[in-house]
Design a protein around this motif. Structure first.
Motif, mmCIF file in Angstrom:
data_model
loop_
_atom_site.group_PDB
_atom_site.id
_atom_site.type_symbol
_atom_site.label_atom_id
_atom_site.label_comp_id
_atom_site.label_asym_id
_atom_site.label_seq_id
_atom_site.Cartn_x
_atom_site.Cartn_y
_atom_site.Cartn_z
ATOM 1 N N GLU A 186 0.776 -1.364 -0.464
ATOM 2 C CA GLU A 186 -0.383 0.000 0.453
ATOM 3 C C GLU A 186 0.493 1.691 0.331
ATOM 4 O O GLU A 186 0.330 2.444 -0.856
ATOM 5 C CB GLU A 186 -0.656 -0.149 1.099
ATOM 6 C CG GLU A 186 -2.176 1.277 0.649
ATOM 7 C CD GLU A 186 -2.822 1.162 2.431
ATOM 8 O OE1 GLU A 186 -4.077 1.876 2.936
ATOM 9 O OE2 GLU A 186 -2.973 0.379 3.591
ATOM 10 N N LEU A 187 1.935 1.303 0.943
ATOM 11 C CA LEU A 187 2.706 2.567 1.258
ATOM 12 C C LEU A 187 3.452 2.326 -0.890
ATOM 13 O O LEU A 187 3.486 4.033 -0.800
ATOM 14 C CB LEU A 187 3.504 2.831 2.468
ATOM 15 C CG LEU A 187 4.060 3.941 2.077
ATOM 16 C CD1 LEU A 187 3.596 4.998 2.256
ATOM 17 C CD2 LEU A 187 5.538 3.397 3.395
ATOM 18 N N THR A 188 4.030 1.169 -0.822
ATOM 19 C CA THR A 188 4.182 1.406 -2.249
ATOM 20 C C THR A 188 3.145 2.649 -3.634
ATOM 21 O O THR A 188 4.188 2.656 -4.293
ATOM 22 C CB THR A 188 5.637 -0.092 -2.836
ATOM 23 O OG1 THR A 188 5.544 -0.718 -2.090
ATOM 24 C CG2 THR A 188 5.119 0.039 -4.263
ATOM 25 N N ALA A 189 2.542 2.171 -3.566
ATOM 26 C CA ALA A 189 1.332 1.741 -4.482
ATOM 27 C C ALA A 189 1.394 3.964 -3.664
ATOM 28 O O ALA A 189 1.451 4.545 -5.175
ATOM 29 C CB ALA A 189 0.054 1.731 -4.212
ATOM 30 N N HIS A 190 0.745 4.677 -2.648
ATOM 31 C CA HIS A 190 1.087 6.199 -2.723
ATOM 32 C C HIS A 190 2.961 6.783 -2.880
ATOM 33 O O HIS A 190 1.980 7.554 -3.658
ATOM 34 C CB HIS A 190 0.974 5.562 -1.367
ATOM 35 C CG HIS A 190 -0.484 5.812 -0.240
ATOM 36 N ND1 HIS A 190 -1.466 5.587 -0.864
ATOM 37 C CD2 HIS A 190 -0.962 4.728 0.423
ATOM 38 C CE1 HIS A 190 -2.615 4.775 -1.192
ATOM 39 N NE2 HIS A 190 -2.092 4.628 0.500
ATOM 40 N N ALA A 191 3.437 5.886 -2.720
ATOM 41 C CA ALA A 191 4.848 6.694 -2.635
ATOM 42 C C ALA A 191 5.028 6.323 -4.246
ATOM 43 O O ALA A 191 6.288 7.879 -5.024
ATOM 44 C CB ALA A 191 5.808 5.464 -1.982
ATOM 45 N N TYR A 192 4.863 5.622 -5.347
ATOM 46 C CA TYR A 192 4.703 6.095 -6.621
ATOM 47 C C TYR A 192 3.903 6.471 -7.418
ATOM 48 O O TYR A 192 4.393 7.447 -8.580
ATOM 49 C CB TYR A 192 4.420 4.216 -7.276
ATOM 50 C CG TYR A 192 4.748 3.747 -8.714
ATOM 51 C CD1 TYR A 192 6.383 4.346 -9.246
ATOM 52 C CD2 TYR A 192 4.158 4.511 -9.461
ATOM 53 C CE1 TYR A 192 6.006 3.838 -10.549
ATOM 54 C CE2 TYR A 192 3.593 4.522 -10.627
ATOM 55 C CZ TYR A 192 5.114 4.547 -11.584
ATOM 56 O OH TYR A 192 5.416 4.155 -12.731
ATOM 57 N N ALA A 193 2.732 6.834 -6.675
ATOM 58 C CA ALA A 193 2.020 8.049 -7.429
ATOM 59 C C ALA A 193 2.229 9.227 -6.897
ATOM 60 O O ALA A 193 2.593 9.732 -7.689
ATOM 61 C CB ALA A 193 0.642 7.725 -6.770
ATOM 62 N N LEU A 194 2.940 9.616 -5.814
ATOM 63 C CA LEU A 194 3.880 11.344 -5.703
ATOM 64 C C LEU A 194 4.279 11.222 -6.476
ATOM 65 O O LEU A 194 4.657 12.009 -6.557
ATOM 66 C CB LEU A 194 4.221 10.854 -4.080
ATOM 67 C CG LEU A 194 4.406 12.173 -3.140
ATOM 68 C CD1 LEU A 194 3.483 13.352 -2.743
ATOM 69 C CD2 LEU A 194 4.965 11.453 -1.590
ATOM 70 N N LEU A 253 8.580 10.137 3.073
ATOM 71 C CA LEU A 253 8.130 8.945 2.864
ATOM 72 C C LEU A 253 9.596 7.800 4.208
ATOM 73 O O LEU A 253 8.532 6.844 4.327
ATOM 74 C CB LEU A 253 8.344 8.639 1.800
ATOM 75 C CG LEU A 253 7.312 9.419 0.183
ATOM 76 C CD1 LEU A 253 8.292 8.399 -1.045
ATOM 77 C CD2 LEU A 253 6.525 8.566 0.244
#
Length: 100
Positions: A13-21, A93
């Motif tokens: 989940e954090l990977t998805a958020h970090a990637y989008a950011l 992050l």
């Protein structure tokens, strides 16, 4: 980037958020920088004065403050804002991932 984030211990989940950011920040900054109507300090000052001249005195005091105290200072380069912004994102992050 996904592998780097996952190997660094980010949850899915954090990977998805970090990637989008990160993707949005990098792409957005590049797009904004490519379309700026100025390139030299002289052009920057000219555009700033044109924009500010459209408003009544005191209408946007913080915009005026930012322009005078930061943007119109010798050596200012909009491109330098990228590294500062990226550092803020990476620090956030790091905190979100629970790293010291």
């Amino acid at each position: 980037m996904l592998g780097c984030l996952r190997r660094a211990g980010f949850s899915i989940e954090l990977t998805a958020h970090a990637y989008a950011l990160l993707d949005s920040y990098i792409y957005g900054f590049a797009l904004q920088e490519a379309t700026l109507p100025f390139g030299t300090p002289e052009e920057t000052a000219q555009v700033a004065h044109q924009i500010y001249g459209q408003f009544s005195a005191g209408q946007y005091p913080y915009l005026a403050e930012l322009a005078v105290a930061h943007v119109l200072q010798p050596g200012y380069d909009f491109g330098d804002e990228f590294e500062t912004g990226l550092d803020l994102i990476l620090d956030s992050l790091q905190a979100a991932a629970g790293w010291p």
